[in-house]
Scaffold this active site. Sequence first.
Site, PDB file in Angstrom:
ATOM      1  N   ARG A 180       0.820  -1.345  -0.086  1.00 24.41           N
ATOM      2  CA  ARG A 180      -0.053  -0.291   0.005  1.00 24.41           C
ATOM      3  C   ARG A 180       0.776   1.185   0.122  1.00 24.41           C
ATOM      4  O   ARG A 180       0.636   2.282   0.646  1.00 24.41           O
ATOM      5  CB  ARG A 180      -0.948  -0.011   1.208  1.00 24.41           C
ATOM      6  CG  ARG A 180      -1.858  -1.105   1.323  1.00 24.41           C
ATOM      7  CD  ARG A 180      -2.733  -1.011  -0.030  1.00 24.41           C
ATOM      8  NE  ARG A 180      -3.680  -2.409   0.086  1.00 24.41           N
ATOM      9  CZ  ARG A 180      -3.475  -3.496  -0.517  1.00 24.41           C
ATOM     10  NH1 ARG A 180      -1.967  -3.563  -1.224  1.00 24.41           N
ATOM     11  NH2 ARG A 180      -4.068  -4.484  -0.406  1.00 24.41           N
ATOM     12  N   SER A 259     -11.476   0.099   2.804  1.00 24.34           N
ATOM     13  CA  SER A 259     -10.630  -0.316   4.239  1.00 24.34           C
ATOM     14  C   SER A 259     -10.192   1.022   4.736  1.00 24.34           C
ATOM     15  O   SER A 259      -9.377   1.604   3.848  1.00 24.34           O
ATOM     16  CB  SER A 259      -9.486  -1.141   3.875  1.00 24.34           C
ATOM     17  OG  SER A 259     -10.168  -2.653   3.404  1.00 24.34           O
ATOM     18  N   GLU A 363      -5.605   4.227   5.992  1.00 26.43           N
ATOM     19  CA  GLU A 363      -5.208   4.314   4.485  1.00 26.43           C
ATOM     20  C   GLU A 363      -5.508   5.481   3.597  1.00 26.43           C
ATOM     21  O   GLU A 363      -4.922   5.971   2.862  1.00 26.43           O
ATOM     22  CB  GLU A 363      -5.857   3.012   3.911  1.00 26.43           C
ATOM     23  CG  GLU A 363      -5.401   2.653   2.823  1.00 26.43           C
ATOM     24  CD  GLU A 363      -5.920   1.334   2.124  1.00 26.43           C
ATOM     25  OE1 GLU A 363      -5.835   1.037   0.816  1.00 26.43           O
ATOM     26  OE2 GLU A 363      -5.820   0.293   3.021  1.00 26.43           O
TER      27      GLU A 363
END
Length: 371
Positions: A180, A259, A363
């Site tokens: 990520r 998420s 995130e």
Amino acid sequence: MPYRRRPRPDRWGRSRTLERVQELHDAPLAPLTTFRLGGPATRLVTATTDAEVIAAVREADAAGTPLLLIGGGSNLVIGDKGFEGTALVIATEGLEIHGTRVELAAGEVWTDAVARTVEAGLAGVECLAGIPGSAGATPIQNVGAYGQEVSSTITEVIAYDRRGGETVTLTNEECAFSYRHSRFKADPERYVVLRVRFELEDAAGLSGPIKYAETARALGVEPGERVPLASARETVLKLRAGKGMVLDPEDHDTWSAGSFFTNPILTDEQFAAFHARVKERLGDGVQPPAYPAGEGHTKTSAAWLIDKAGFTKGYGSGPARISTKHTLALTNRGAATTEDLLALAREVVAGVREAFGITLVNEPVTVGVSL
């Protein structure tokens, strides 16, 4: 013959790439995000060609004006006060397929692009179906789900380098991809992604090897097996929809950024301490999720941590709550403010830290606010 999609016409039948740059002032940003949260921008510019994107960026940089880049808005948490500066919506279009090579303009809708590659019989991103947002955001986050990451298929990223004042082409290695993360995320003020190039696989209509256990179970195959491309895509879409991870304006569980927290990656020492906390809190028989994450590191599940810390599906009594379908998604139930969302996020972070000694990391990108 290579496939090239022509720019979609507007409601008057004109090509979007021929339209003038749209500019608005004191423009609301909430409708441009999947959270539907955030105050206005001082100035909002929509660019439909690479040249327009570069011109808008250069203008803002020359004037010293703060710049906010917006693609699909699926990874943004914008403060209630909004953004004092220029918000640039990248609405470029272009999807080209030459054999197994695919090039996407940054503004292309990612879900549509995945569907098109599946139709073309190309494997490599079919398990990334249903992820909201634009193609240009995928290398920034190194978007991944259900056993696939874009870093495994991206060959090059074409970007405007704000520091050098020029357009550059970065190889996969130069993008410095990790979980990520990427070079673009590490230095967010430097690059503006314009186009992304992929090398996919022609596997005679079959998917890539199914790596994710949940997907394999849903497909009725063993991990490592291949299935028809369309079956892989449709199965992932069903799995995501069951978790509220496919956008639906009527379903408040999808008024989210997907998420909200990344899965923690722990050193061996950190994981041992975490395991001890799990044993103390939940008993000897409970084993936390653990996945290899490189030598000396283990990845665990943020969703598991949130749930076991007491934040179950639907948690919350205010206008911002945990999704009723997935503990990893924080949602706007229709009347939330960004501050409502952040208060919930901070509560979850504090609760997980107290329970297990792990600090979750958000995130989505925050604009004008922080956890």
